[in-house]
Design an enzyme around this catalytic site. Structure first.
Site, PDB file in Angstrom:
ATOM      1  N   HIS A 112       0.798  -1.238   0.000  1.00 39.03           N
ATOM      2  CA  HIS A 112       0.000   0.000   0.000  1.00 39.03           C
ATOM      3  C   HIS A 112       0.828   1.284   0.000  1.00 39.03           C
ATOM      4  CE1 HIS A 112       0.755  -0.541   4.332  1.00 39.03           C
ATOM      5  NE2 HIS A 112       0.583   0.760   4.456  1.00 39.03           N
TER       6      HIS A 112
HETATM    7  N1  UDP Z   1      -3.351  -6.006   9.169  1.00 39.54           N
HETATM    8  C1  UDP Z   1      -4.650  -6.435   9.415  1.00 39.54           C
HETATM    9  N2  UDP Z   1      -5.430  -6.780   8.340  1.00 39.54           N
HETATM   10  C2  UDP Z   1      -4.987  -6.739   7.059  1.00 39.54           C
HETATM   11  C3  UDP Z   1      -3.640  -6.307   6.826  1.00 39.54           C
HETATM   12  C4  UDP Z   1      -2.861  -5.934   7.904  1.00 39.54           C
HETATM   13  O1  UDP Z   1      -5.092  -6.502  10.564  1.00 39.54           O
HETATM   14  O2  UDP Z   1      -5.737  -7.075   6.137  1.00 39.54           O
HETATM   15  C5  UDP Z   1      -2.520  -5.583  10.325  1.00 39.54           C
HETATM   16  C6  UDP Z   1      -1.199  -6.286  10.444  1.00 39.54           C
HETATM   17  O3  UDP Z   1      -1.332  -7.453  11.221  1.00 39.54           O
HETATM   18  C7  UDP Z   1      -0.311  -5.242  11.096  1.00 39.54           C
HETATM   19  C8  UDP Z   1      -0.930  -3.923  10.669  1.00 39.54           C
HETATM   20  O4  UDP Z   1      -2.200  -4.227  10.124  1.00 39.54           O
HETATM   21  O5  UDP Z   1      -0.388  -5.332  12.515  1.00 39.54           O
HETATM   22  C9  UDP Z   1      -0.063  -3.236   9.661  1.00 39.54           C
HETATM   23  O6  UDP Z   1      -0.723  -2.132   9.172  1.00 39.54           O
HETATM   24  P1  UDP Z   1      -0.277  -1.386   7.840  1.00 39.54           P
HETATM   25  O7  UDP Z   1       0.413  -2.330   6.943  1.00 39.54           O
HETATM   26  O8  UDP Z   1      -1.512  -0.694   7.321  1.00 39.54           O
HETATM   27  O9  UDP Z   1       0.676  -0.224   8.361  1.00 39.54           O
HETATM   28  P2  UDP Z   1       2.257  -0.102   8.556  1.00 39.54           P
HETATM   29  O10 UDP Z   1       2.660  -1.136   9.565  1.00 39.54           O
HETATM   30  O11 UDP Z   1       2.905  -0.287   7.231  1.00 39.54           O
HETATM   31  O12 UDP Z   1       2.447   1.273   9.072  1.00 39.54           O
END
Ligand code: UDP
Length: 384
Positions: free
Chosen positions: A209
């Site tokens: 994303h």
């Molecule tokens: N996650 C979730 N459902 C999904 C995809 C990701 O619950 O369909 C959770 C995942 O387990 C992790 C978090 O979302 O804890 C990560 O979020 P994201 O990738 O949006 O943000 P980033 O970590 O890159 O800031």
């Protein structure tokens, strides 16, 4: 016993709900504090916001700021104003925010203007990539005076290298707490594998994303075609911005690739837990993959989680390398095994309790001890 001290916890996006839930839980188990939970509204899609928040057992917010979609500047500006007003009204002793979003930047700036102590959870991460807005947010939040809760020694070292030396504490990452709190239930109760018709160790998970991958149609196409050609099914819970980019470019499920809605946390944990490998550009998913011993391919030129790469459980790849890496992970068990076995990079799963203990000790002007046994003096153990 004195009256409880007020702690404002500000969260507004999916990763913040996951990683702040253990902190809020520990605050609620301590009689030293009362929590004011503020939802910034930065994520407003039902699946990333309310459904996700409920799936990590984060309570209903006390205040919802509903900032919604806007440019970075407008979103951050509106949040600084709104959080500033809340700080003026409630005068919390501590203001807690996590990570690298516009919500954390706004909370940090608003807190710096008020008599509250700003507390940055997951402080000190650095990718060195200033093209990513997250890097600017985390650097600025780390340089607001307050308490820095670094997940690792390396993150604390990053802070020291930038002259942030006061009140830096290595707590572990609350992502481990969240995983520890939810994995057994995810394994017991989630039917996500059946729903998608896949068997353990016979599929790959993908989450993409970041703007660099999603906003460049040629790069997105290269990622999608690598996933379509994968040797096993690929389940891709698409973030709303990714879903929109895929739709605009005429991509969807096809070949091995199955694009699905974002999952609730327990379903996502179960899906990741059973996967042969994960292809991602998420920060939190890189951490979770190491915890769950799932080989990780990160579609980025750099990462603020370098310890996963150094431990050999995460490889940075360009889109054109995804196909070859996936084939090697699917067909070569030795290679797969070589990319697991670093489950303890992020601490012992008690980061939330440790953070609350630090907040309590600071009120008492005591030097905190951070070993796991000592944590229980301040925070009651969760009910078994
Ligand atoms: N996650 C979730 N459902 C999904 C995809 C990701 O619950 O369909 C959770 C995942 O387990 C992790 C978090 O979302 O804890 C990560 O979020 P994201 O990738 O949006 O943000 P980033 O970590 O890159 O800031």
């Amino acid at each position: 016993m004195n009256a409880p001290e007020s702690v404002m916890v500000v969260a507004g996006t999916r990763p913040e709900f996951v990683k702040l839930a253990p902190v809020v839980d520990a605050l609620e188990r301590s009689d030293r504090f009362e929590t004011l939970l503020v939802h910034s509204g930065q994520h407003y899609d039902e699946l990333l916001s309310e459904r996700l928040r409920e799936s990590v057992s984060l309570p209903d917010p006390d205040v919802h700021l509903g900032v919604g979609s806007a440019s970075h500047a407008e979103q951050t500006g509106r949040l600084i104003t709104a959080i500033g007003e809340l700080l003026e009204e409630h005068e919390p002793t501590y203001t807690v925010a996590q990570g690298d979003t516009n919500t954390v930047l706004a909370a940090a700036i608003a807190a710096s203007k008020r008599p509250t102590t700003f507390c940055h959870v997951e402080a000190g991460l650095r990718s060195g990539d200033r093209e990513m807005p997250e890097e600017t947010n985390r650097v600025l939040a780390d340089h607001v005076e307050g308490l820095s809760f670094a997940p690792t020694e390396e993150a604390a070292e990053n802070l020291r290298n930038e002259g942030v030396t006061e009140d830096v504490y290595v707590t572990g990452n609350t992502v481990v707490d969240a995983c520890r709190d939810n994995l057994a239930e995810a394994r017991d109760s989630s039917d996500v594998l059946d729903r998608f018709g896949v068997r353990p160790e016979e599929y790959v998970v993908a989450t993409i994303h970041r703007p660099r991958n999603v906003d460049d149609p040629a790069r997105l196409r290269r990622i999608v075609s690598a996933l379509e050609d994968a040797p096993v099914p690929v389940i891709f819970p698409a973030h709303p911005r990714t879903e929109e980019a895929l739709r605009r470019a005429g991509h969807g499920s096809g070949g091995s690739l199955r694009v699905v809605d974002p999952l609730e946390y327990l379903d996502f944990l179960r899906l990741l837990d059973g996967a042969t490998a994960v292809v991602t550009d998420s920060g939190g998913v890189q951490e979770e993959a190491s915890l769950l011993s799932v080989p990780c391919l990160t579609v980025r030129p750099n990462t603020e989680r370098p310890e996963t790469v150094e431990a050999g459980v995460n490889v940075l790849v360009e889109p054109d390398a995804i196909g070859g890496e996936l084939r090697s992970l699917v067909y070569d068990p030795d290679r797969r095994a070589a990319m697991t076995g670093a489950r303890d990079l992020y601490g012992d799963g008690r980061a939330g309790e440790r953070i609350v203990r630090l907040l309590a000790h600071r009120l008492d002007h005591e030097e905190p001890e951070l070993d796991a046994d000592a944590v229980e003096e301040v925070v009651e153990s969760p009910a078994e």
